[in-house]
Design a protein around this motif. Structure first.
Motif, short mmCIF file in Angstrom:
data_model
loop_
_atom_site.label_atom_id
_atom_site.label_comp_id
_atom_site.label_asym_id
_atom_site.label_seq_id
_atom_site.Cartn_x
_atom_site.Cartn_y
_atom_site.Cartn_z
N ARG A 31 0.83 -1.21 0.00
CA ARG A 31 0.00 0.00 0.00
C ARG A 31 0.87 1.26 0.00
NH1 ARG A 31 -4.41 0.61 4.67
NH2 ARG A 31 -2.50 0.64 5.93
N ASP A 32 1.93 1.25 0.81
CA ASP A 32 2.81 2.42 0.87
C ASP A 32 3.49 2.67 -0.47
OD1 ASP A 32 2.16 2.78 3.50
OD2 ASP A 32 4.00 1.86 4.30
N LEU A 33 3.79 1.59 -1.22
CA LEU A 33 4.51 1.71 -2.48
C LEU A 33 3.58 1.73 -3.70
CD1 LEU A 33 7.41 -0.80 -1.66
CD2 LEU A 33 7.57 1.71 -1.73
N GLY A 34 2.27 1.62 -3.48
CA GLY A 34 1.33 1.65 -4.59
C GLY A 34 1.39 0.42 -5.46
N ILE A 35 1.53 -0.76 -4.84
CA ILE A 35 1.64 -2.02 -5.57
C ILE A 35 0.33 -2.80 -5.45
CG2 ILE A 35 2.88 -4.22 -5.74
CD1 ILE A 35 5.26 -2.80 -4.38
N PRO A 36 -0.30 -3.21 -6.55
CA PRO A 36 -1.52 -4.02 -6.46
C PRO A 36 -1.20 -5.42 -5.93
CG PRO A 36 -0.80 -3.84 -8.73
CD PRO A 36 0.09 -2.93 -7.95
N VAL A 37 -2.15 -6.01 -5.22
CA VAL A 37 -1.97 -7.33 -4.61
C VAL A 37 -3.09 -8.25 -5.06
CG1 VAL A 37 -1.84 -8.62 -2.43
CG2 VAL A 37 -0.85 -6.32 -2.58
N VAL A 38 -2.74 -9.49 -5.41
CA VAL A 38 -3.74 -10.52 -5.68
C VAL A 38 -3.44 -11.71 -4.78
CG1 VAL A 38 -4.19 -9.81 -8.06
CG2 VAL A 38 -2.44 -11.53 -7.60
N MET A 39 -4.48 -12.40 -4.36
CA MET A 39 -4.34 -13.56 -3.48
C MET A 39 -5.45 -14.56 -3.78
SD MET A 39 -4.71 -13.88 0.70
CE MET A 39 -6.50 -13.64 0.63
N ASP A 40 -5.06 -15.82 -3.98
CA ASP A 40 -6.05 -16.90 -4.11
C ASP A 40 -6.14 -17.63 -2.78
OD1 ASP A 40 -7.66 -19.08 -5.44
OD2 ASP A 40 -5.89 -20.19 -4.77
N CYS A 41 -7.35 -18.03 -2.39
CA CYS A 41 -7.57 -18.67 -1.10
C CYS A 41 -7.57 -20.20 -1.19
CB CYS A 41 -8.90 -18.20 -0.51
SG CYS A 41 -9.30 -18.87 1.10
N ASN A 42 -7.64 -20.76 -2.40
CA ASN A 42 -7.71 -22.20 -2.60
C ASN A 42 -8.94 -22.81 -1.93
OD1 ASN A 42 -6.02 -25.24 -1.82
ND2 ASN A 42 -6.50 -24.52 -3.86
N ASP A 43 -10.02 -22.05 -1.87
CA ASP A 43 -11.30 -22.56 -1.36
C ASP A 43 -12.41 -21.82 -2.08
OD1 ASP A 43 -12.93 -24.08 0.70
OD2 ASP A 43 -13.56 -22.04 1.14
N ARG A 44 -13.28 -22.57 -2.75
CA ARG A 44 -14.39 -22.00 -3.53
C ARG A 44 -13.89 -21.04 -4.61
NH1 ARG A 44 -18.85 -19.13 -0.77
NH2 ARG A 44 -19.81 -19.53 -2.80
N GLY A 45 -12.64 -21.17 -5.04
CA GLY A 45 -12.11 -20.28 -6.06
C GLY A 45 -12.12 -18.83 -5.64
N MET A 46 -11.80 -18.57 -4.36
CA MET A 46 -11.84 -17.20 -3.85
C MET A 46 -10.60 -16.44 -4.27
SD MET A 46 -11.87 -15.75 0.03
CE MET A 46 -10.17 -15.18 -0.02
N LEU A 47 -10.78 -15.29 -4.90
CA LEU A 47 -9.67 -14.44 -5.35
C LEU A 47 -9.85 -13.05 -4.76
CD1 LEU A 47 -7.19 -14.13 -7.34
CD2 LEU A 47 -8.85 -13.10 -8.90
N ASP A 48 -8.80 -12.56 -4.10
CA ASP A 48 -8.78 -11.19 -3.60
C ASP A 48 -7.98 -10.30 -4.54
OD1 ASP A 48 -10.36 -11.37 -1.40
OD2 ASP A 48 -8.77 -11.12 0.08
#
Length: 618
Positions: A485-502
């Protein structure tokens, strides 16, 4: 009749020709307070070790590391131990208790005295004619060999021989043990099923009338009923096999070189490195040489000019491409020291043009060049390994920073694309190797200690265009997002449950709450010393406990008891890699991809209601 109360010291009994290849010994335990308890203690340790089942039933493990299954019912009961060969290691066990120890029956303790006696009265069977068999335990490696079926039939047959009119017992249900007993003529008693914490599953009372026969196993039970006197007469034998003198390992095993678990960078040679390449080829370290440059040149011509199909014209263009140099001098020789392979490939730009040629139509060449110019950070290389390899395959990023402190273990082979020869290799090292084998021209740096307070700043140094966060440590999850957040970098994360993607677009939303605000105004400094339950509660809050799959929700209470870690499947990990790649490509190319949480739940996607063909195929 053989005096079954005092069997003499004879050889162990073995099955007759045509019987299963099991060698069984039996003994009648002494009455409480009488006789030598050595064999009783030994079978208790054997049972408890098998019942513990590597942590599935933790109640059978003592604090000192030994196993305990002490029951008064062992006294005065028959004990049967099965092996594959005389003197071999015990592989299975079962206990049979006669009516004279009926006050101590497990089923009586489970039901209570009054309910137990009411049950037998309703069945018209006196307590003096009811036997109980219990503690059927079999080592994992013998379960598919029919030993459980054999021992169960033996105990029932022995009870029949000793004059039983009925048999009773408690049975677990989690793995279908109750259905297993039904094949021997047992039936569950209605209203007796309930959860027992010690066994971590539901338990039910099973009842069997001798006159009704032994169901599908009637013939086996009848045969073992007749063989029981011989088995009983074999008498007790030492429960543990005699120690075997150690043998020296084969010479080749002691002389073979151990694998290098640290190297992960390939070495690139061109024609200018002639002397170094010659030294490598004469060193004896090269196990395989792969030179398919001619085929690669053919693909290069066709990638540039798809309409060119004339073989003579293709050969002419290939000669032009070589510009007069010998084929071996063209391009790059890539040395992979961890596998002993030397591979000849096209120069970098031509290699990537051909390698990503089939991306066109989805990712055009200007976009491909843009993507190769991006730098990706990936934290956590279990689920993150799928994302890393998908990125490398699609050409999403030309430079990477990878971080993971963990080594690849046998239990990771259910979801990571690797082989048994990779066991013990750090996951960041393993992922870097795999990515370099896809594209040797990648720029990769790794952090083998994972992200810590000492390494996290260096991880973000030099600039990162996108972060994939897939670790299990709450501190790292929050600290990495704070930096992003401080550096302005986008983040993606998969949860490996129900195809959850953040997706968290900190590049567009510098004030966005971490993890969509699910944890409130949490800071990484607050998470450094969490206890186990605090970590579980935090992770549940992160993933939104009301939205996770029923399977994952049920697993939380089983962690450390019947489950060693979170349940994960290769299909879910592969889906996670695809989702992360899709989001990353959209973000890096400026296509629509907003912050949020998204589900691609395969259980819903594959439901009949979602079929485009109502009522089936057309």
């Amino acid at each position: 009749m053989t005096d079954l109360n005092h069997p003499g010291p004879r050889e162990s009994w073995s099955p007759q020709p045509g019987s299963p290849d099991w060698h069984v010994t039996a003994f009648l335990g002494p009455q409480p307070g009488a006789g030598d308890h050595t064999l009783i203690d030994a079978v208790r340790e054997l049972r408890a070790r098998i019942l513990f089942d590597h942590g599935r039933r933790p109640a059978f493990l003592r604090s000192d590391g030994s196993h305990a299954d002490d029951q008064d019912l062992d006294f005065g009961a028959w004990h049967f131990i099965a092996r594959r060969s005389p003197g071999g290691e015990p592989l299975g066990y079962i206990r049979l208790s006669a009516p004279d120890s009926g006050e101590r029956f497990q089923s009586r303790a489970y039901l209570g005295d009054a309910s137990y006696e009411e049950l037998l009265a309703a069945e018209g069977i006196p307590v003096s004619e009811v036997f109980e068999h219990s503690r059927l335990v079999v080592e994992h490696r013998a379960r598919k060999l029919g030993l459980g079926q054999y021992l169960n039939a033996l105990a029932i047959g022995a009870a029949h021989h000793l004059g039983a009119r009925a048999m009773i017992g408690t049975s677990g249900t989690k793995d279908g043990q109750d259905r297993f007993h039904e094949r021997f003529g047992f039936r569950p008693v209605p209203g007796t099923r309930r959860y027992v914490p010690r066994y971590t599953e539901d338990v039910v009372i099973m009842f069997h009338r001798v006159l009704d026969g032994a169901g599908r196993q009637h013939d086996l039970v009848t045969r073992l009923r007749d063989e029981f006197p011989l088995i009983a007469a074999s008498g007790p034998s030492p429960l543990l096999p005699a120690p075997r003198a150690p043998r020296a390992a084969p010479l080749t095993l002691t002389e073979a070189a151990a694998p290098d678990r640290d190297v992960w960078r390939p070495v690139l040679f061109t024609a200018a490195d002639h002397d170094a390449l010659t030294r490598l080829l004469t060193s004896g370290e090269v196990r395989e040489v792969h030179d398919t440059l001619d085929e690669q040149l053919t693909e290069l011509v066709r990638s540039r000019e798809p309409a060119c199909r004339d073989d003579a014209e293709i050969d002419r263009k290939k000669r032009e491409q070589l510009t007069g140099v010998a084929a071996w001098e063209y391009g790059t020789w890539v040395w992979y020291p961890w596998s002993g392979r030397l591979v000849h490939v096209l120069p970098r730009e031509e290699f990537r043009l051909v390698r990503t040629d089939r991306n066109r139509g989805r990712i055009e060449r200007p976009e491909q060049r843009d993507l190769f110019g991006k730098r990706i950070g990936i934290i956590g290389l279990s689920v993150g390994n799928s994302a890393a390899l998908t990125f490398a395959l699609e050409g999403i990023g030309g430079a990477y920073r990878l971080a993971d402190f963990d080594d690849f273990g046998l239990s990771n082979l259910n979801r990571l694309r690797a082989g048994v020869h990779h066991l013990g290799v750090n996951k960041a090292v393993l992922s870097a190797r795999q990515m370099f084998e896809i594209d040797p021209y990648l720029d990769i740096e790794i952090e083998r200690d994972g992200l810590t307070a000492d390494t996290i700043e260096d991880f973000f140094a030099g600039g990162i265009d996108l972060l994939v966060e897939e670790c299990d440590t709450p501190w790292v999850k929050i600290a990495a997002r704070e930096y992003a957040r401080d550096l302005g970098i986008p983040v993606v994360m998969d949860c490996n449950d129900r195809g959850m993607l953040d997706v968290e677009r900190f590049d567009r939303e510098p004030d966005r709450a971490l993890l969509h605000g699910l944890l409130g105004d949490v800071k990484s400094v607050d998470l450094a010393d969490l206890g186990y339950q605090e970590k579980v509660d935090l992770i549940l809050a992160m993933v939104d406990a009301d939205r996770i799959s029923p399977e994952l929700a049920a697993s939380f209470n089983e962690l450390g008891r019947t489950l060693s870690s979170w349940p994960q499947l290769a299909s879910g990990v592969a889906l996670g890699g695809a989702l992360c790649a899709e989001a990353a490509r959209r973000i890096l190319l400026g296509r629509p991809c907003e912050s949020g949480r998204f589900y691609t739940d395969l259980s819903q996607q594959l439901s009949p209601a979602r079929s485009v063909f109502a009522g089936g195929a057309v």
